[in-house]
Design a protein around this motif. Structure first.
Motif, PDB file in Angstrom:
ATOM      1  N   ASP A 147       1.122  -1.425   0.334  1.00 44.72           N
ATOM      2  CA  ASP A 147      -0.351  -0.523   0.215  1.00 44.72           C
ATOM      3  C   ASP A 147       0.758   1.432   0.254  1.00 44.72           C
ATOM      4  OD1 ASP A 147       1.024   0.847   2.725  1.00 44.72           O
ATOM      5  OD2 ASP A 147      -1.094   0.070   3.495  1.00 44.72           O
ATOM      6  N   THR A 148       0.412   2.051   0.154  1.00 45.36           N
ATOM      7  CA  THR A 148       0.572   3.105   0.060  1.00 45.36           C
ATOM      8  C   THR A 148       1.806   3.811   1.221  1.00 45.36           C
ATOM      9  OG1 THR A 148      -0.921   4.629   0.540  1.00 45.36           O
ATOM     10  CG2 THR A 148      -0.723   4.843  -1.717  1.00 45.36           C
ATOM     11  N   VAL A 153      -0.019  -4.991   2.297  1.00 44.11           N
ATOM     12  CA  VAL A 153      -1.940  -6.226   2.683  1.00 44.11           C
ATOM     13  C   VAL A 153      -2.195  -7.167   1.407  1.00 44.11           C
ATOM     14  CG1 VAL A 153      -1.546  -4.393   3.677  1.00 44.11           C
ATOM     15  CG2 VAL A 153      -2.045  -3.875   1.367  1.00 44.11           C
ATOM     16  N   VAL A 155      -5.519  -7.966  -0.759  1.00 49.86           N
ATOM     17  CA  VAL A 155      -6.756  -6.998  -0.820  1.00 49.86           C
ATOM     18  C   VAL A 155      -7.039  -8.155  -2.353  1.00 49.86           C
ATOM     19  CG1 VAL A 155      -7.469  -4.998  -2.569  1.00 49.86           C
ATOM     20  CG2 VAL A 155      -5.474  -4.831  -1.333  1.00 49.86           C
ATOM     21  N   PRO A 163      -5.185  -3.511  -7.328  1.00 51.20           N
ATOM     22  CA  PRO A 163      -5.045  -2.612  -6.210  1.00 51.20           C
ATOM     23  C   PRO A 163      -4.097  -1.333  -6.829  1.00 51.20           C
ATOM     24  CG  PRO A 163      -3.644  -4.410  -6.338  1.00 51.20           C
ATOM     25  CD  PRO A 163      -4.795  -4.293  -6.530  1.00 51.20           C
ATOM     26  N   ARG A 166      -5.628   1.895  -7.398  1.00 52.01           N
ATOM     27  CA  ARG A 166      -5.547   3.186  -5.512  1.00 52.01           C
ATOM     28  C   ARG A 166      -4.492   3.108  -5.376  1.00 52.01           C
ATOM     29  NH1 ARG A 166      -9.139  -0.711  -5.283  1.00 52.01           N
ATOM     30  NH2 ARG A 166      -8.178  -2.233  -3.640  1.00 52.01           N
ATOM     31  N   MET A 168      -1.395   1.090  -5.395  1.00 56.10           N
ATOM     32  CA  MET A 168      -0.826  -0.025  -4.447  1.00 56.10           C
ATOM     33  C   MET A 168      -0.087  -0.336  -5.625  1.00 56.10           C
ATOM     34  SD  MET A 168      -3.711  -1.476  -1.670  1.00 56.10           S
ATOM     35  CE  MET A 168      -4.603  -0.521  -1.491  1.00 56.10           C
TER      36      MET A 168
END
Ligand SMILES: [Fe+2]
Length: 211
Positions: A147-148, A153, A155, A163, A166, A168
């Motif tokens: 993730d950012t 993670v 997803v 992802p 968004r 990622m």
């Protein structure tokens, strides 16, 4: 913001006019018995090819003309163009991440450390991925992503989601569409998800971790 292989690809690649079906990095029988030759040829040669062909029909003349698949996934509104671009991106990542069982190598130190840190161990991670895959209702994907904030993670995405849309970084993807397992495993898709780990190319997966 992390510099990823995908972002490097976007920055360095010239505009494109035609999307092409990537060649499999192994023969179509090479993943047996985990994935049969028939399933692989159907999945790659029919389904993946259809997504590529659909994109080539939809993109010319649209506002996305000339964009890379990864850019379309980021920018397109929900709908057919996004769905097909997502599936092209997803399947490229999917097929690249496998290796014949005879060539299997254990995960390297960097990916092992990252998974241990974020999930408490490789077996715990696999269990969570498989449970997520089994919980997908209908068609979709499960991703290991960064993730950012730099966290690994798991997803879940419906349809052709990724992802990446968004912000990622996708690291490892499990295709939960029926076309990926039904021919080989019929009503026991859990066996498919459990055995996929026998053909993971951890060198490729580790290379997707942002530096
Ligand atoms: Fe698929």
């Amino acid at each position: 913001m992390f510099i990823t292989l995908l972002s490097i690809l976007i920055m360095s690649t010239t505009r494109i006019t035609t999307y092409t079906l990537p060649v499999l990095p192994y023969p179509s029988h090479a993943l047996e018995p985990v994935i049969s030759k028939a399933t692989l040829e159907n999945h790659h040669g029919k389904h993946f090819a259809a997504y590529v062909n659909n994109l080539n029909k939809m993109i010319p003349g649209s506002e996305y003309e000339g964009l890379l698949v990864e850019e379309i996934v980021q920018q397109a509104a929900d709908g057919p163009i996004y769905n097909n671009a997502g599936q092209v991106m997803n399947h490229k990542l999917y097929f690249e991440q496998f290796i014949p069982t005879a060539q299997y190598k254990v995960p390297g130190r960097r990916i092992t450390h990252a998974i241990n840190y974020h999930f408490g161990g490789m077996e715990a991670f696999k269990k969570q991925m498989n449970e997520a895959a089994m919980s997908i209702f209908g068609s979709g994907w499960v991703w290991l992503a960064m993730d950012t904030e730099g966290r690994l993670v798991i997803v879940k995405e419906s349809g052709g989601g990724n992802p990446w849309r968004r912000g990622m970084t996708p690291i490892l993807g499990i295709d939960c569409w029926e076309h990926s397992w039904y021919l080989d495993y019929a009503f026991d898709k859990k066996v498919h998800f459990d055995t996929l780990w026998e053909i993971m190319n951890w060198d490729v997966i580790e290379s997707r971790l942002p530096l």
